[in-house]
Design an enzyme around this catalytic site. Sequence first.
Site, PDB file in Angstrom:
ATOM      1  N   GLU A 214      61.943  36.124 136.759  1.00 15.49           N
ATOM      2  CA  GLU A 214      63.097  36.683 136.053  1.00 15.49           C
ATOM      3  C   GLU A 214      63.271  38.129 136.519  1.00 15.49           C
ATOM      4  O   GLU A 214      62.318  38.911 136.470  1.00 15.49           O
ATOM      5  CB  GLU A 214      62.862  36.653 134.546  1.00 15.49           C
ATOM      6  CG  GLU A 214      64.025  37.206 133.753  1.00 15.49           C
ATOM      7  CD  GLU A 214      63.729  37.315 132.259  1.00 15.49           C
ATOM      8  OE1 GLU A 214      64.657  37.664 131.507  1.00 15.49           O
ATOM      9  OE2 GLU A 214      62.570  37.073 131.864  1.00 15.49           O
ATOM     10  N   ARG A 435      46.306  31.766 134.416  1.00 20.94           N
ATOM     11  CA  ARG A 435      46.880  33.066 134.751  1.00 20.94           C
ATOM     12  C   ARG A 435      45.747  34.045 135.013  1.00 20.94           C
ATOM     13  O   ARG A 435      44.613  33.835 134.575  1.00 20.94           O
ATOM     14  CB  ARG A 435      47.788  33.579 133.633  1.00 20.94           C
ATOM     15  CG  ARG A 435      47.088  33.856 132.321  1.00 20.94           C
ATOM     16  CD  ARG A 435      48.049  34.436 131.305  1.00 20.94           C
ATOM     17  NE  ARG A 435      48.544  35.729 131.734  1.00 20.94           N
ATOM     18  CZ  ARG A 435      49.563  36.355 131.146  1.00 20.94           C
ATOM     19  NH1 ARG A 435      50.192  35.788 130.132  1.00 20.94           N
ATOM     20  NH2 ARG A 435      49.953  37.537 131.576  1.00 20.94           N
ATOM     21  N   LYS A 445      55.235  41.602 130.402  1.00 21.03           N
ATOM     22  CA  LYS A 445      56.344  42.393 130.932  1.00 21.03           C
ATOM     23  C   LYS A 445      57.009  43.201 129.818  1.00 21.03           C
ATOM     24  O   LYS A 445      57.433  44.344 130.022  1.00 21.03           O
ATOM     25  CB  LYS A 445      57.353  41.476 131.619  1.00 21.03           C
ATOM     26  CG  LYS A 445      58.313  42.219 132.545  1.00 21.03           C
ATOM     27  CD  LYS A 445      59.367  41.298 133.115  1.00 21.03           C
ATOM     28  CE  LYS A 445      58.799  40.223 133.997  1.00 21.03           C
ATOM     29  NZ  LYS A 445      59.852  39.393 134.613  1.00 21.03           N
TER      30      LYS A 445
END
Length: 716
Positions: A214, A435, A445
Site C-alpha cells: 500500500e 513476519r 506502519k
Amino acid sequence: MSKLVLAVKASQSSLIPPLLVAALVNETTSKPTVTVSFQDVETLKSGDQTVAAEFAVGDDPSTFGNAGLAKDMAEAYPFLRGKLEADEDEWLSRANSLSALDFKAIEAPLAELDSHLTLRSHIVGYALTIADLTVWGVLRGNRVAYAYVKKNQLVNLGRWFRFIEEANPWITGIIDQMNAQAREKKTAKSKEGASYDIALQDTEKGVITRFPPEPSGYLHIGHAKAALLNDYFAHEKYKGTLLLRFDDTNPAKEKEEFQDAIAEDLEMMGIKPDKISYTSDYFDELYEYCVRMVKEGKAYADDTDQLTMRKQRWDGIASERRDASVEDSLSRFEEMKKGSDDGVKWCIRAKISVDNPNKAMRDPVIYRCNPLTHHRTGDKWKIYPTYDFCCPVVDSMEGVTHALRTIEYRDRNPQYDWMLEALDLRKVHIWDFARMNFIKTLLSKRKLTKFVDKGVVWGWDDPRFPTVRGIRRRGMTIGALREFILKQGPSRNIVNLDWTIFWATNKKYIDPIAPRHTAITKENAVKTSVRGARAAAYTEDKPKHGKNAELGSKKVAYSPTILIDQEDAKTFKQDEEITLMNWGNAIVRKISGSLNPLNSNVTNLELELHLQGDVKKTEKKITWLSTEGQELIPVEMVDFDYLITKDKIEEDDNVDDFLNPRTEFRTEGLADCNVADLKEGDIIQFERKGYFRVDRQFADGKPVVLFNIPTGKTNK
C-alpha cells in the site's frame, strides 16, 4: 542388514531408546548389522502419522514409531529378549508415560518406577534388557525428568539410572554421537540458509507471485522480506513471474511520494518486477463484481456505526440491515458511489456468517465510501474496495498462482477463498510465512507514521528507523540485507530477532572494503611530544586497507607533535613500551596530569621512539594523529540507541510509555587529512573506533558527519 532412520530434530525421549537398542544389536553381533542415519527434520511421516523413527529389515516394509519402536526391533533380533518377555513389554508401554515435559504428568510414574526399583539393579530380571534401555533413554531424553533424576530425590531411581550408565559406558558415547550429528546438521543448515522446499502446489503449471504494497509509507524491513521472498520464488526457485501491484485503495493515506519511494527501494534491493500494476486499474471491474454480489444476495449495504459493528461482529450478532432487500442495498451503493451526505454513512458487507468461530468470516466490509481525491483516479470514484475484497479478486484476475503473505493473514485465508468462490473466479494457492520481528522495534506502519508526524525521528529515512532507507542510511549494505532476509526463508515459525545478528551479517560485507582512517576524540585529546621523530613534518603513502590493495593508498603525516585519545593516555605506565599504529614502537617517558586532585585526566605526554622494538610484544597498540604536515578534518561521530525500551510492544501497550528519552549520541573529533575526500554514502573504519557511514561530507569547513555502523557486538 537393517536400517534405523531418526528425525534428529525430534524429542530426544523418542530418539534415544531405539538408538540405544540399535547400538546394543551392533555391540552384541560380530559386525554392525543396523545402520543408523539422521534426517534434519522434526518428524518422519507414515501416512497420517508423524513419528521420530523408522526401522526396516532388508527389503521388508518399514516400521514407524517413537520410543516403543524397541519392541519391533526386538522382533527382528530375538536375542534381545530376556526370559520375562511379558514384563519387558509392560515397561516398554509404561515408558511412554515418562515422556511428557510437564512434571505433574510424570511425577506419579516416576514414583512408581522408584518403588519398583527397590532392591533391583535392572527393571526386569538380573541383566540389561531393552526395558532398561527404553526407560533409561526416555528419561535421559526428557529434560524435565532428567533434571529431576539428577537431584537424586528418588533414591532407587537415581541409583539405577547411574548404574545403567556406568555399567554400560558405550551408552554415553552413542548419545554424544547423536548430539554431534545434530550439531553438524544444524551448522551445515545454518551455512546453507533456510529451506525453500515448501512444496508449493501446482508449480509445474507455472508460478506467478505478487508483492502488493500500500503506498501509504516507506518500505520497512518486514516489507523487504515479503518482497524478496516473492522475488525469490518467482525468479530463482521456479523461473516464473513477479508482479508489483500497488494496493492504492485508501486515498486518505496514500501519496505518489510513497509509491515512487517503494519502486526505488525495490530497485535498490535488486528486485525487478515483470509487471507493475495498480488496484485502481481494476476499479471498474471491482465495482461490477460488488454489484453482482449484492444482486446474488452475497452482500448487503449497512450503516451501522463502527463501534457498534465491531461489537456485533465480536459477539456474533447480526446487523439489522443484514436481511435488507437487494433493491435497497443497490440503492444505498449508488448513494455511496455519488459520495452524498447519506452515502458516506454506508458500507457494503459480504454476507458470509454472523457467528463463525473465525471472526474474520463474520460479514467483513468489502466497500467503503470516501469522497477524498485519489492520487491516480482523481474524483472519478467516491467508493473504494477493502483489501479483503480486492486482493483475492485482483490476484485471480492478474493470473497470480501463489499468494505468499505473512502469517497474520492466516485467519483471513478462508475469507480469501470465499470471495473467489462467491464470484466463480480462479482459485489461488496461499502460503503463509512468519513476519520478521525485531526486539525494541516497531514495524506497524501506523505507529511509524505517528513517530514521523510527532517529530520523534527526522523522517522516514532516519537511521534509527527499520525502514529500508533508514537501515541503509545507518550503513547496511544491500548484499547483507538480501542475505540476512533470504536466510530467514519462508518458515512459519514466529521469532523475535536480535539486531546484532543482522548487523553481524553486514560486517562481513563492509570489513573487506572499508578503507581504514584515524580519528581522535576532540575532548581532552592529549598533546604528545615524540622524541626521535624528524624535526620537520613529512608524509608517507600507506595502504588504505592492509588486506585489500585495490582500495589504494592514503597519506599518513609524521611529526614530533601528535594527538592521542585521553582514554588511551590514561592507561599508560611510566617507561611502558607501546605501539603507535602505522609508525612503530615508542616508550612512555613522561606523563603529566592535572594539578586538580579531582581531575584524573592526562594533560601531556612524552614518548621516545623505539622503532627497533617488536610490535608483536606490546600490549597497547594505539591510534594517533600528527598535528603538523596535514590539515586535521573536524568530524562528528554519531551513535544511536533503540527508539523504544521494551523488547516487544504488546497490542494494549501505550508506545509513548516506552519511548527512549535519549537515542542520539554525538562525539566531536579530529580525523586524518584523507577524510576530506570522502563522499556521502562512503563506508569507512576509524581504526579502534568502529565502522562509519558518511552522512554529510566535508564542505565549507563544516564537520564531516558519520554514523556509527553496528557490528553485532552491541545492542544498539
